[in-house]
Design an enzyme around this catalytic site. Structure first.
Site, PDB file in Angstrom:
ATOM      1  N   GLU A  62       0.839  -1.207   0.000  1.00  0.00           N
ATOM      2  CA  GLU A  62       0.000   0.000   0.000  1.00  0.00           C
ATOM      3  C   GLU A  62       0.872   1.255   0.000  1.00  0.00           C
ATOM      4  OE1 GLU A  62      -2.792   2.360   3.204  1.00  0.00           O
ATOM      5  OE2 GLU A  62      -2.664   0.176   3.353  1.00  0.00           O
ATOM      6  N   ASP A  66       0.855   3.829  -3.153  1.00  0.00           N
ATOM      7  CA  ASP A  66       0.484   5.233  -2.949  1.00  0.00           C
ATOM      8  C   ASP A  66       1.447   6.149  -3.702  1.00  0.00           C
ATOM      9  OD1 ASP A  66      -0.885   7.468  -1.464  1.00  0.00           O
ATOM     10  OD2 ASP A  66       1.116   7.685  -0.620  1.00  0.00           O
ATOM     11  N   GLU A 135      -4.416   0.634  -3.692  1.00  0.00           N
ATOM     12  CA  GLU A 135      -3.043   1.121  -3.664  1.00  0.00           C
ATOM     13  C   GLU A 135      -2.061  -0.043  -3.596  1.00  0.00           C
ATOM     14  OE1 GLU A 135      -3.341   5.512  -1.566  1.00  0.00           O
ATOM     15  OE2 GLU A 135      -3.022   3.760  -0.292  1.00  0.00           O
TER      16      GLU A 135
END
Length: 263
Positions: A62, A66, A135
Site C-alpha cells: 500500500e 500510494d 493502492e
C-alpha cells in the site's frame, strides 16, 4: 510470446487459477508473480503470522502503491492540462489520489469482492479498506510489471473509465485549504486542535478535531485519521458560513481582539 502461451494454462489449469482469473478480470492481464497480488489482498486485520512472529499483510505494498499512483497522476495531469499552473494540478491530484476516489474505483472494478478481512464489525466499519487494497494492488503491479505498464493501466483504463476530470475539477472537497486561504486573506489566525479519542480501538483509531479562528471555536469534526477529522471540522465551518453568519463571526472576532488588546 511465452506469457501469451502460458495465459490459458495459468487461468484454467494452474494451482492458483482463481487468483490469475481474478487479476485478469479486474485489470486485463495475467501476472508473472502471483504471490505479490495475493499479498496485496490481505488487509492487516487478517494478517498472516510467520514462525518468527512477524505479521505480513498489504501495508508495505500500500505504501509503495500510494507513491506510484501519485507519480502516475502527476504525469497524467501534466499532459492533460498543459496550460494550467502548479496549484491547479496539485489540488486536482489530491482529489484523484484521495482515499474517497480510490475507494470508489476499487468498488467500481469489483476489487472489494476479493479483499481478505477478518470480518469483524470494527474492520468493516472502516471507510477506506478497498482504496487501501487498490493502492497495494498498484504496488504489486509496479513490482511485477514495471512503471510503464502501471502508468498505461492507470491512465488508459482505470482513470479514463472510472474518473471524470471535469467533475473533479468542478467539485470542492479540500475544505481545510479553503478555510486557511480565507483566514489568510482576511488576516485571521487559524488552527486545528486534533486529538485521538480515548475510547477508540487500537486497530481502529478515531480522531476529533476543533477548528479555531483567532482562538474561537467555529467548527468540529471527527474521522479515522487526523487529516479526515480536520477536513470534517473545516467542512462544518463551511456549512455555517452564510453571508450573515460570516459577518457576525467577523464582528465577534473583532470584539474579542479589541477586548484582548485593551487588557
Amino acid at each position: 510470446m511465452i506469457d501469451f502461451l502460458l495465459r490459458p494454462w495459468r487461468c484454467n489449469f494452474g494451482p492458483d487459477k482463481e487468483f490469475y482469473r481474478a487479476i485478469d478480470g479486474l485489470f486485463g492481464f495475467v501476472p508473472h508473480n502471483i504471490e505479490l497480488y495475493k499479498l496485496a489482498l490481505i488487509h492487516k486485520s487478517a494478517s498472516l503470522v510467520l514462525e518468527d512472529g512477524r505479521q505480513i499483510n498489504n501495508e508495505r505494498l500500500e505504501y509503495l502503491g500510494d507513491a506510484v499512483i501519485e507519480a502516475v497522476t502527476s504525469d497524467y495531469l501534466y499532459i492533460e492540462f498543459p496550460d494550467r499552473d502548479e496549484g491547479f494540478m496539485t489540488k486536482l491530484r489530491s482529489k484523484i489520489v484521495s482515499r474517497q476516489s480510490l475507494n470508489a474505483i476499487a468498488r467500481q472494478i469489483g476489487l472489494d469482492r476479493y479483499v481478505i478481512l477478518d470480518g469483524s464489525s470494527n474492520t468493516l466499519a472502516q471507510k477506506h479498506i478497498f482504496g487501501d487494497a487498490f493502492e497495494a494492488m498498484m504496488g504489486a503491479i509496479y513490482l511485477d510489471q514495471g512503471y510503464n505498464f502501471v502508468n498505461r493501466l492507470l491512465i488508459n483504463r482505470l482513470f479514463r473509465e472510472h474518473l471524470s476530470l471535469e467533475e473533479l475539477t468542478e467539485s470542492e472537497n479540500d475544505f481545510k485549504s479553503r478555510l486557511i486561504e480565507w483566514c489568510q486573506k482576511n488576516h485571521h489566525t487559524i488552527r486545528f486542535r486534533t486529538t485521538r479519542q480515548e475510547n477508540s480501538a487500537a486497530n481502529h483509531p478515531l480522531f476529533r478535531s476543533t477548528a479555531l479562528i483567532d482562538n474561537m471555536e467555529v467548527g468540529h469534526g471527527s474521522g479515522e485519521s487526523k487529516k479526515e477529522a480536520e477536513q470534517q471540522a473545516a467542512y462544518s465551518v463551511s456549512q455555517s458560513f452564510s453571508d450573515e453568519t460570516c459577518a457576525a463571526l467577523l464582528d465577534k472576532v473583532d470584539r474579542l481582539r479589541l477586548g484582548g488588546e485593551s487588557r
